[in-house]
Structure formats: C-alpha cells, structure tokens
Design an enzyme around this catalytic site. Sequence first.
Site, short mmCIF file in Angstrom:
data_model
loop_
_atom_site.label_atom_id
_atom_site.label_comp_id
_atom_site.label_asym_id
_atom_site.label_seq_id
_atom_site.Cartn_x
_atom_site.Cartn_y
_atom_site.Cartn_z
N CYS A 200 0.84 -1.20 0.00
CA CYS A 200 0.00 0.00 0.00
C CYS A 200 0.88 1.25 0.00
CB CYS A 200 -0.87 0.01 1.24
SG CYS A 200 0.11 -0.01 2.73
N ASP B 191 14.10 16.51 -33.86
CA ASP B 191 15.06 15.44 -33.63
C ASP B 191 15.83 15.77 -32.37
OD1 ASP B 191 17.89 16.31 -34.21
OD2 ASP B 191 16.90 16.99 -36.04
N ASP C 238 17.48 19.79 -32.07
CA ASP C 238 16.46 20.59 -31.40
C ASP C 238 16.49 20.42 -29.89
OD1 ASP C 238 15.47 21.39 -33.91
OD2 ASP C 238 14.39 19.50 -34.10
N CYS D 284 42.16 -17.16 -2.76
CA CYS D 284 41.40 -17.01 -4.02
C CYS D 284 40.00 -16.53 -3.69
CB CYS D 284 41.33 -18.33 -4.76
SG CYS D 284 42.89 -18.84 -5.48
N ASP E 75 9.10 20.92 -35.55
CA ASP E 75 10.21 21.48 -36.29
C ASP E 75 9.93 21.15 -37.76
OD1 ASP E 75 12.86 22.43 -36.84
OD2 ASP E 75 13.40 20.34 -37.18
N CYS F 79 3.22 1.71 2.81
CA CYS F 79 4.46 0.94 2.72
C CYS F 79 5.50 1.77 1.96
CB CYS F 79 4.24 -0.37 1.98
SG CYS F 79 3.05 -1.46 2.72
#
Lengths: 860, 72
Positions: free
Chosen positions: A18, A721, A725, A89, A523, A21
């Site tokens: 909820c 783009d 832009d 190791c 554009d 939480c």
Amino acid sequence: MSEGKVKEVTLPVAGMSCAACVNKVEKALEGLKGVASARVNLAAAKAGVEYDPAACSLADMEQAIAGVGYEVPWDRIELLVLGMMGTHCQQNIERAVGALDGVARVQVNLGTDTVTVDYTASLISAAQIRKVIRDLGYQVSDKAEGEASLDRERQARQQEIRRQLVNLLIAAPLGLLVMAGTFRDYWVLHTFIPSFLGNKYVLWGLATPVVLGPGRQFFVNSFNGLRRGVTDMNLLYATGIGAAYFIAVINTFWPNAGFGGEKATFYESAALLTTFIVLGRYLEAVTRGRTSEAIRKLMKLQPKRARVLRDGEELDVLADEVQVGDICLVRPGESIPVDGVVSEGYSAVDESMISGESLPVEKRAGDEVIGGTINKTGAFRFRATRVGKETALAQIIKLVENAQATKAPIQRLSDTVARHFILGVHMLALGVFLFWFFGGFNWWFDPNSHFILSPWELSGLQVFGFSLLLSVTVLVISCPCAVGLATPSAIMAGSGLGAQNGILFKGADAMEATAKLQTVIFDKTGTLTRGEPSVTEVVSLDGRQDEVLRLAAIAEKNSEHPLGEAIVRAAQERGLAVPDAEEFAAIPGHGVEARHNGSLILLGNRRLMAQRQVALGPLLTEAERLEQDGKTAMFVAAGDQARGVVAVADTLKDSSARAVQELHRLGLEVAMITGDNRRTAQAIARQVGIDRVLAEVLPEDKAAEVRKLQEQGRRVAMVGDGINDAPALAQADVGLAIGSGTDVAKETGHVILVKDDLLDVVGAIQIARFTMRKVRQNLAWAFGYNTAAIPLGAGILYPFFAQVVSPELAAFLMAISSLSVTLNAMSMRGFRPPIRRGGRPAEVARQEARGIGQPVEELR
Amino acid sequence: MDQQRATYVSALVYTAVSLLGSVAFLAATTLRGDYNWVARLGGAGWVFLLLMIILMPTVTPWVKKRLGGRQG
C-alpha cells in the site's frame, strides 16, 4: 553528501502492499546517511535511490528496507569458477567483485567451485561480473544455464503469492468454520451444523490459529514500523484484528467482565477479518504483476545465446558475451542477439516489438539490425555494434523501468493523503469511540439492532463493546490501499503500452504532461518534411518535361549542391540518361552553366537568364506560382532558348498531413517552427493545415519561441530530432524526440519516438490521455470508496436504520476496493491507440487525393 | 548516542501524553455518566493504545529533528 559523487540505483523491493508501505520504505532509505533522495513506486515494486557510494552501501539500503519489514530480491548470478585454490582465491574474488558498483553480496563456495553474486542490474551486468572474475585468472561459466537470468522480481512476487495462498488456505476454512459455529443458532443452520461448533471454547480454538498464523504478519510488520516511528496499513489491520480477538477472549473466559458477555464473542470478526485481508493481499499480488506485463515481455525478448564467428570458427556463446566487432550469424526464425550492421545476406526482420511497426523490415548489407528482433526469412551475418547494456533493447527496458519508477505529479495528492491517512484514521477511530461512548450509545442504542447483511443481534453489547466495535470497523474500512495503487498501476500499464508501440515515456511526469498538452510545435525540416529537397514539378514550354529535366540534370551532374543532387536524382529515377557535360561552371548567386554536344545549357534564376538575355515569356508566371507555394524555381535554357522551369522543394512526409489533422481532432493547436523565410514556411503550413507559423527562427532561438508560447499560458510540446532541437525539446513542457531509431539513450526529450513517423506523436498523446483517464477513474473510485465507507463504518446509518457495518464486511469492502483499482489498470492491456487501429479517415484520403502533403509532380 | 537519546525522550513524551489522555478519559467517565469499571478501564486502555499509535510516529521524528537541529 556534497563531497561524494551521487549515484542513482534502482532497487527491487518485495512485500509492499500500500501507499503507506511506500512512505515507510522511503523514510527508511532517506534516514540513511549518504542517501540524497529515495522514491518508491508501489506498482513497480522498485525504489530509485540517489546516494553517495562513499557514505552508504547497497547492503546498508537492504538492511534499512529489511528493518521496516520488506525484502530486496536482488538479481542473482551463480557461476562455476574453476581454478580457485584456497581461501586467498576466495578473498580475491570477494574483494574484487564486492568492490564493483551494484554488487550487494558475494559468496564463494570453494567446495562446489561456486560464486554467487547478488547485484542490481541497474548498475552492473552479469557479463561485467564474469569478466572481473575471468580477469583475475579463473575460468568462469554459468553454474546452471538460464538460472542467472531468472527474474528475481517475479520469483519474489511468486513467493508472496505462495505465502498469501498458504495463509488463505489456513484462514479461509477455519474462518468459515468459526462463522458457521457463531451463527449456528440462526435460521435453519442448527439442523446441519453440529452443536459442538457453537461452543465458545471450540470457536476460540479455531480462531486463535487464524489470528496468530496468517494474522501474525500484520502484528509483526506494524510493530517493526512503530519502532521506527512509521505507520502503515498493517497497523490498521493489527488493531482491528487484535481488538476483536481480545474482546472475544475476555468474553469467553471472563464473561462477566462487562465486555458484552458470552453473546459478544467476536471470533468470527477476528477470523473473517484476517481472511478477507489475506484474500485482498493474495489477489493484489496475483493481479499487480500483470500490470507490468509489457516490460516483462520486453525482458523476455532479450536473447540468451548467440552464434559468433571467431577465428573462422562458429561458436555458440552467451548473448551478453558477444563483443563489439564480432560477426554474428542469424538463421531464419532466430532472434538477433545484439545490435549490429548487416555485413552479408538478405532477410526480412520483424521489428514490431521494438518499433511497433507491424510489417517485417527488409535488411541487406549495410542495414542496421536490432537485438531482440526476430529474423523471418533469410540467413545473414552482421557485425555487432552494441552489446550488453548498450543495446537498444536494454536501453528501452531501462528507460521504461525508470519511467515506471517515477511518480506522476497527480500522485502527490494520493501520496500526501496516504501519508497522513493512517494517523488520521486512528484519530478518527478515537473520535468515533469517544462519541459513541459518551453520547451515541445512550441516545440511539437498540438491543435488537443488527450488523448489515448479518442476522447477528447486538443485544449482548454494552457501551464499551459497541463503541469499540465501531472504532475497530473505522480502522478496517479506511484502508487507503486503493488510493496508493490508483496512479502507479495505471502509469505502469501506460508506459508498457507506449513501449509496445515504439513510444517511450521517460517518466510518469512526461505521461501526465503529454495528456495535458494544448499546443504541438513541429520542427519543419526533417520532422514535418523529409529534410532533403526533391523535384516537385517540371514545367516545359513545349510539353517535353523529361527533356527539360534531362538538360537540368546534365548541367548539375557534377554539382555538389543539394538542389543539383535533387535534380540528378529525379532524372535518374525517371530512367533518363544523364551524360557528363563537356564543360561545367558554377556561377555563384546565379546558377550553373554547362556545355553538352556543343550546346550551352543554363540553369539558374532570373538574374542569370537576364544576364544571358534569355527571354522567359510565360515561364515567369509559372515561376511565380511555384514560388508562392514555397518552392525554388530554376529556369532551364539551352542554346539561348528558354525551355522550362524545374521546381525543387523539401517535401512533406507521408504522415504529416494526417498527423496534423488528428492533432486538430484531439483539440490541439499545431504550430511549425523553421528558419525558412515566411513565404516558404506559410506554403508548407498551408499544405498540412498548420495553425501557427514561427518562421525565420534561428536554431538557437527555437527554445525562446517555445518559452514565448508557454508564457501565454499554453502547455507546449516540441517535436523534433533529439540532437539539433535539444534546447527547444528541453524547454517544452513535453519534448518529443522523433525517429531516434535504436539509440534511445542519447536522446533529449521527455518522450522518445523510436520510428520516424509523425503519427506516433498522435499515438503518444492518445496513450497518455487514455492512461491519465484510467488514473482519474482509479483515484475517483479509491477516494470515493473511502469517502463513502468511513461514515458507514463510523455508524452514520445507525441512528436512522439501527444497522452497522461489521468488521468483516469492512475488510471485504476494503479488499474489493483495491482489487477493482488493479483490475481497472489491467483492463488497459490490449489498448491500441486509435491512430494505430488501421483505416484512414475519409477526410484525409480526400486531402491526399487533392495533393495535400504529396509532391505535386508525383500526382500529375 | 544522540539517536538513543532521541528515542528515549520521544518514548517518554508519547507514553506520558498517552497516559494523561487515558487518565483524562477515566476522569471524564467518573464525572459524567454511569459507567461500570470494565467500561472505564477498557475504554481507558483503548484510548491509551490509540493515543500511543497516533503519537509514536508523530513525536519520534519531531523529537529527533529538534534534538538533531539543536546539536547541528
């Protein structure tokens, strides 16, 4: 905080149910030293945290989350590591891997040569972990194929589903038995319910395992929260169940204590309350996973294995071990493992899952292919250009995940409500108790009164029992689970829908802002138009248009000017032979001259023709007409005779006119921004029906133009783009970066459109509006439920109808409320934006037939 | 240490206020109406519990902030 470098990590969080939480986890994380901010998304079950790695580790975050009663289901990889000789190791690996950003835990088991790493995929990939161990000099392979890629989040959800199912299987039958025993004396029930079941000690024996078993989670979680000064839904449940059970026990063992006596053993309330809450949790866990199905589908697309060519040998390797530059082989029907460029072969590829494009796309040498898409017909080879987390699919998944982890501004309201709700409800419960204790009971209590939908008479109750009962009902009925789920569940489904259609919303705020747009600015060059000039019309004095075009192409054949290239391309497309000119000269500001077969060809403007004394006659009128339409008109003359005019213009994309029309239909104003002169801009705008033209705007001033519109109080989107832009896209309320293709991560803008199709602008707005409509429906339902249910629980009907809501009915209503919100979000599955449902509006077809949005020449 | 002190001080504050609330409830039931001892004690217990639940999450951060602020 300021000293260290702030990083961002997305952590999975399991067990939240909820909005409270969410608040609890956020507070726990923000309480950590080194955490700048934490935002939790309930529906996505994810927490986005900005933190300083020098001051706070992932393990600290995990501990904080666990401290408030939730889990972090890390991504996990299990590796078989050969060559480990001893504890040094082990330490080496633990130190090296443990130091990696994004690794929470490393466990090395020397006995089984296994290294298990818990990590978050938002910061590091499994391949990077394998590489680090390999670089230490060990042989590494996956312990069990596929295990590494197990969806931990799904596992955690399944665990939660299983846990609640077990709880339900305990609570439901026992609860029903308790209910049967309690109501045995009513109606004809005593004829088939054995008498021992009505015994209060048997009822106690049946109810106790329900409260202490499935109900235990509420007591433990609320206690954990309270210890840290935070409250959540569990507290409401715990007080409700605890109070009902406590009174029942008192009345069973000390019936004369004055709590209502033997007739007021609320075991069925305690047991059924627990059952309904657990049922609600179970159903929520089952359904909530489904709202995130879209992202799961995207994840499933990620291929596991790849076939690569190394040293002339075909090797089968893990897809995330493919390296940039590797040559990969793909057969028909196989998934393409990573992004790359086709080097050999030819095929058609189904890219619908990435771009939303329904038809397979042809691929040949030099074409880009996207990892995760499916090869349909032929076999081909490609060179890998982007691998691992850099692939388009990985970027899209990250983008969608991030979007799902953000919060929409509309959610602030529900968060604020949920944050203060629990306390408010307890205050209300106190108020209700005091009201009924000191006044209400004396004024209105009727011993023959009933619970709603129950034959239970309240005759056994006295002032304390009655007041307590209503107080408990208020606690149970008020649970704001639905309020907390309303926004994120719909936003999550909406972002998934977008991704399926090649429309990527970068955040929930982008989704909400898109739904509220009033003006869309396109554009011009490269967005509304194709961005490259092409021949749109050829006018000939003697009707031989091809000859005029051929002469112009001969003159321009050696030119590198874009207009010249357009003319040569047009001639070649018409199959005209374009021989080389013997001589060629560019005349700056005028045009070109060339000699072919001894004859002089001139191609240029009026000044060139006037200089060379070429009479233009009726061509002048034609040229003016073309220029009115925003086209560049070039006169063609051969042997001192005017032959015709070639018009060149940047042409509109196929979808421009329809996109503008659909935006109008959605009630939006459409504007165009361009550096072109006003006449050319107006001509283009007329063709597509644009309302407002912002012409002669320098690239650096585009953002200022967007701001001007915003200052007029309009909510503005900029479509362009993502690179040229970028400032204007960033300035706009919503920046839509179009045609990003596969490099979605580099794009500026709030919404990324994978395909270069303007109809996706319409699709984005339709998806955003649909999603926000669902959010509003959910919020209306959730707030409406609580607004209506709380007075009912507080006993508002009692003075008039002598009926009150029982705690178990309250729990049932509460479970239904959050379930209905989740189901409403689930109903978004399968939605397709109307623009993508096929069929072209008749008006658009008519416009296209009239030539709007099409190169004129193509239609003649 | 500060954290511990804040926890201690806040526990003292919310317990004391909750106790005061339940004592006030007891006093009210004595002064007004004809309640038996079970109702009085049960009611006082319920008021105490609800007050604790209301005050714990409100007092704790408040005290922490005040103590933290003063030192910082």
